[in-house]
Write a protein that holds these residues in place. Structure first.
Motif, PDB file in Angstrom:
ATOM      1  N   ALA A 450      -0.903  14.318 -27.387  1.00  0.00           N
ATOM      2  CA  ALA A 450      -1.310  14.326 -28.662  1.00  0.00           C
ATOM      3  C   ALA A 450      -1.800  15.639 -29.134  1.00  0.00           C
ATOM      4  CB  ALA A 450      -2.599  13.325 -29.016  1.00  0.00           C
ATOM      5  N   PHE A 451      -1.020  16.548 -28.299  1.00  0.00           N
ATOM      6  CA  PHE A 451      -1.333  17.990 -28.718  1.00  0.00           C
ATOM      7  C   PHE A 451      -0.255  18.575 -29.597  1.00  0.00           C
ATOM      8  CE2 PHE A 451      -4.315  18.166 -25.412  1.00  0.00           C
ATOM      9  CZ  PHE A 451      -5.321  19.252 -25.601  1.00  0.00           C
ATOM     10  N   GLN A 452       0.753  17.721 -29.738  1.00  0.00           N
ATOM     11  CA  GLN A 452       2.149  18.232 -30.390  1.00  0.00           C
ATOM     12  C   GLN A 452       1.803  18.610 -31.931  1.00  0.00           C
ATOM     13  OE1 GLN A 452       6.390  16.912 -29.438  1.00  0.00           O
ATOM     14  NE2 GLN A 452       6.143  15.771 -31.414  1.00  0.00           N
ATOM     15  N   GLY A 453       0.995  17.680 -32.537  1.00  0.00           N
ATOM     16  CA  GLY A 453       0.850  17.996 -33.824  1.00  0.00           C
ATOM     17  C   GLY A 453       0.324  19.283 -34.379  1.00  0.00           C
ATOM     18  N   PHE A 454      -0.255  20.134 -33.127  1.00  0.00           N
ATOM     19  CA  PHE A 454      -1.034  21.417 -33.673  1.00  0.00           C
ATOM     20  C   PHE A 454       0.488  22.567 -33.783  1.00  0.00           C
ATOM     21  CE2 PHE A 454      -4.559  20.272 -30.941  1.00  0.00           C
ATOM     22  CZ  PHE A 454      -5.427  20.065 -32.259  1.00  0.00           C
ATOM     23  N   CYS A 455       1.749  21.945 -33.279  1.00  0.00           N
ATOM     24  CA  CYS A 455       2.803  22.985 -33.293  1.00  0.00           C
ATOM     25  C   CYS A 455       3.480  23.198 -34.635  1.00  0.00           C
ATOM     26  CB  CYS A 455       3.898  22.337 -32.378  1.00  0.00           C
ATOM     27  SG  CYS A 455       3.278  22.505 -30.592  1.00  0.00           S
ATOM     28  N   ASP A 456       3.056  22.478 -35.652  1.00  0.00           N
ATOM     29  CA  ASP A 456       3.806  22.660 -36.820  1.00  0.00           C
ATOM     30  C   ASP A 456       2.928  22.014 -37.921  1.00  0.00           C
ATOM     31  OD1 ASP A 456       5.709  22.473 -39.062  1.00  0.00           O
ATOM     32  OD2 ASP A 456       7.286  22.764 -37.621  1.00  0.00           O
ATOM     33  N   LEU A 457       2.902  22.502 -39.169  1.00  0.00           N
ATOM     34  CA  LEU A 457       1.978  21.967 -40.216  1.00  0.00           C
ATOM     35  C   LEU A 457       2.862  21.031 -40.678  1.00  0.00           C
ATOM     36  CD1 LEU A 457      -0.148  22.339 -42.614  1.00  0.00           C
ATOM     37  CD2 LEU A 457       1.690  23.811 -43.761  1.00  0.00           C
ATOM     38  N   ALA A 458       4.101  20.737 -40.858  1.00  0.00           N
ATOM     39  CA  ALA A 458       4.832  19.723 -41.516  1.00  0.00           C
ATOM     40  C   ALA A 458       4.758  18.551 -40.504  1.00  0.00           C
ATOM     41  CB  ALA A 458       6.442  19.946 -41.250  1.00  0.00           C
ATOM     42  N   PHE A 459       4.152  18.480 -39.220  1.00  0.00           N
ATOM     43  CA  PHE A 459       3.526  17.433 -38.221  1.00  0.00           C
ATOM     44  C   PHE A 459       2.469  16.935 -38.704  1.00  0.00           C
ATOM     45  CE2 PHE A 459       6.106  19.265 -34.424  1.00  0.00           C
ATOM     46  CZ  PHE A 459       7.443  19.219 -35.271  1.00  0.00           C
ATOM     47  N   ARG A 460       1.431  17.880 -39.226  1.00  0.00           N
ATOM     48  CA  ARG A 460       0.117  17.333 -39.477  1.00  0.00           C
ATOM     49  C   ARG A 460       0.205  16.840 -40.860  1.00  0.00           C
ATOM     50  NH1 ARG A 460      -0.372  22.369 -36.972  1.00  0.00           N
ATOM     51  NH2 ARG A 460      -0.985  23.249 -38.884  1.00  0.00           N
ATOM     52  N   ASP A 461       1.059  17.296 -41.671  1.00  0.00           N
ATOM     53  CA  ASP A 461       1.107  16.790 -43.225  1.00  0.00           C
ATOM     54  C   ASP A 461       1.704  15.278 -43.050  1.00  0.00           C
ATOM     55  OD1 ASP A 461       0.231  18.445 -45.147  1.00  0.00           O
ATOM     56  OD2 ASP A 461       1.651  19.560 -45.054  1.00  0.00           O
TER      57      ASP A 461
END
Length: 562
Positions: A450-461
């Motif tokens: 669950a660290f991958q979301g930090f890698c890209d704004l598009a993932f977090r959006d």
């Protein structure tokens, strides 16, 4: 009386963005519902408990502050106090850039960035000295909220019990928490920089994921801990500084903490209007591993399975406790109502029970379960209070028996009080728990623990919008399928047409879709950390190179799919 909602937010790492979307949509919907002219006072819903672990602790604290004192910060769909910290303000680039003074042997990622984000969203509103911030309570909020943050105390607190014939048994408790009652009616006491600075620091320590972020010291007061059996050595003075890491290590889903708050608020009454909401990015699923056995249990495989087991227990321990208790309460309720029906039968009918036959048993047992002179049970409830609590809980059933015979009704209530106390169910209530979860296959940031979301704004959006969508679907479902007896529904609100179209090509995204240069940066930082650790273990330079080439580099290459 309005319906009361206790919200528990689990640990999530970067999937705090998903939880942010859920919280935004739920709070917005409840606010609309409470302001709807068709909503009666008894149908209104008030959030009065918020508990969280790890990432959920930060979200719970932000939610408590904004609900009680800063309603306007939760109005804009994509510029609110959940979206900004979890989607806009955080990034892997910022986390990898250790700031001046940060020791690379203490954390892989920048804890200073997390500190700055927490200050921005919790204490910056107090920046102008002697000028209190404007205060507006959100329509979804109760007048007061109890906030609880799960912590992992690495020092531990000692408790001791006397042994016979002499000596003490001492045990150390590492599962910890910080709790606070926050009252919107007393802003000069509960909306101050001093209080929220304490809670902000607690939030940061609550989410200090081991090794990723550095441990954090907090000063605690002796009176914050249970005094019974507290060992004097744990607190040589009234205060002591402890060192904390991620609260999710021992309690990743603090439903039990929420239940303890509810007991303080409700005093086990009006339970028909009490509900719980559990928010987590991952639906609870099996971690069973049939492939693991003694023949393949080498060091690495055993360590991996042990960590999975420990993490799994921390994740759903409170769920097990709640569901087990619910089963016992349901059985008790069924037996109590079955006895009532038997008392209502006419003599001679199959199953008939004469109330006179119940009286000697209750008369003999109740003084044992509630011993004189004070008539208090082992759980601390007086016999009179327990009797009237059951009378209120089973009010319609009790009245049905009264219509037949007052003596029969009282004998029945004495009998079920005996059952309840003997089964250790006194002062325990059934928990109606709603859940809003998603599977990893629906989220963009779930990979790499669950660290991958930090890698890209598009993932977090993406994951924020998945959270909003899941919350809407949840409301639609409970509105369409009302419970019997009634649940938290109806929730009257209009879905805004502002939610962005979800890019489903990001569903279940794996790390190999992340920019390769960024993955290489992650590998370099993790390799540096591994070398720092080996140096602390006094492993020589040449040996470190061999270990790196033979094990560390291949494993990181596999993990990051380079």
């Amino acid at each position: 009386m309005p319906k009361r909602l206790a919200v528990t937010i689990s640990g999530a790492v970067s999937l705090g963005s998903y939880e942010a979307g859920v919280l935004y949509e739920i709070i917005n919907a409840i606010g609309q519902h409470n302001g709807d002219p068709a909503t009666t006072p008894d149908e209104k819903i008030e959030i009065d408990v918020l508990t969280g672990a790890s990432a959920g602790g930060m979200t719970a604290a932000i939610a408590a502050q904004k609900l009680l004192f800063e309603a306007g910060s939760l109005s804009d769909s994509y510029n609110n106090s959940f979206y900004r910290p979890w989607v806009r303000d955080i990034s892997i680039q910022g986390l990898l850039a250790l700031q001046s003074g940060e020791d690379p042997t203490h954390s892989i990622l920048s804890s200073n960035l997390v500190e700055a984000i927490s200050q921005k969203h919790l204490t910056a509103r107090f920046a102008t000295p002697h000028v209190p911030p404007s205060r507006v309570r959100h329509p979804a909020s109760a007048p007061a909220i109890r906030l609880g943050l799960a912590l992992s105390n690495l020092n531990g607190v000692d408790y001791s019990r006397a042994m016979r014939p002499s000596g003490n048994f001492v045990y150390t408790r590492h599962q910890d928490q910080i709790t606070s009652l926050l009252d919107s009616g007393l802003p000069d006491q509960y909306d101050t920089f001093g209080l929220w600075e304490v809670l902000r620091n607690a939030c940061v320590s609550c989410g200090a994921f081991p090794f990723a972020f550095r441990c954090k010291d907090l000063t605690r007061h002796k009176q914050e801990y249970d005094q019974e059996f507290l060992d004097p050595g744990s607190f040589p003075s009234d205060t002591r500084t402890f060192t904390y890491t991620d609260g999710g290590v021992f309690q990743n889903e603090p439903l039990g903490m929420a239940k303890n708050f509810v007991d303080e608020i409700d005093d086990h009454r009006n339970i028909e209007s009490r509900f719980y909401l559990f928010v987590a990015p991952g639906a609870r699923g099996s971690t069973l591993n049939s492939a693991f056995n003694a023949s393949n249990a080498n060091y690495l495989a055993t360590l991996a399975q042990l960590l999975t087991s420990i993490q799994g227990q921390a994740q759903f321990h409170d769920w097990i406790t709640a569901e087990s208790l619910n089963d016992k309460i349901n059985l008790f309720n069924s037996r109590a109502l079955g006895l009532k029906d038997a008392l209502l039968l006419n003599p001679g009918n199959p199953g008939f029970v004469d109330f006179n036959a119940l009286i000697p048993t209750s008369t003999a047992l109740l003084p044992i379960l509630f011993p004189p002179p004070n008539q208090v049970s082992s759980l601390g409830e007086t016999r009179a209070n327990a009797w009237h609590r059951l009378q209120s809980q089973f009010a319609s059933d009790y009245q049905t028996l009264v219509n037949k015979s007052q003596q029969a009704a009282d004998a029945w209530l004495d009998a079920i009080l005996t059952f309840e106390t003997a089964a250790d169910l006194g002062d325990k209530d059934e928990m109606v728990i709603y859940g809003i979860t998603a599977s990893d296959s629906e989220l963009a940031g779930a990979d790499v623990h669950a660290f991958q979301g930090f890698c890209d704004l598009a993932f977090r959006d993406h994951d924020y919008d998945v959270g909003r969508t899941k919350a809407r679907a949840f409301i639609d479902e409970i509105n369409a399928t009302p419970l019997n007896p009634p649940g938290i529904e109806p929730i009257r609100y209009t879905q805004r047409p502002d939610i962005r179209k979800i890019d489903h090509t990001l569903d279940g995204l794996k790390i190999d879709h992340v920019d390769q240069n960024l993955r290489q940066q992650l590998k370099s930082r993790l390799t540096e950390t591994a070398h720092d650790l080996m140096a602390e273990l006094n492993i020589g330079f040449l040996e470190r190179q061999v270990i790196d080439s033979a094990f560390i580099s291949p494993q990181l290459t596999k993990l990051l799919k380079l």
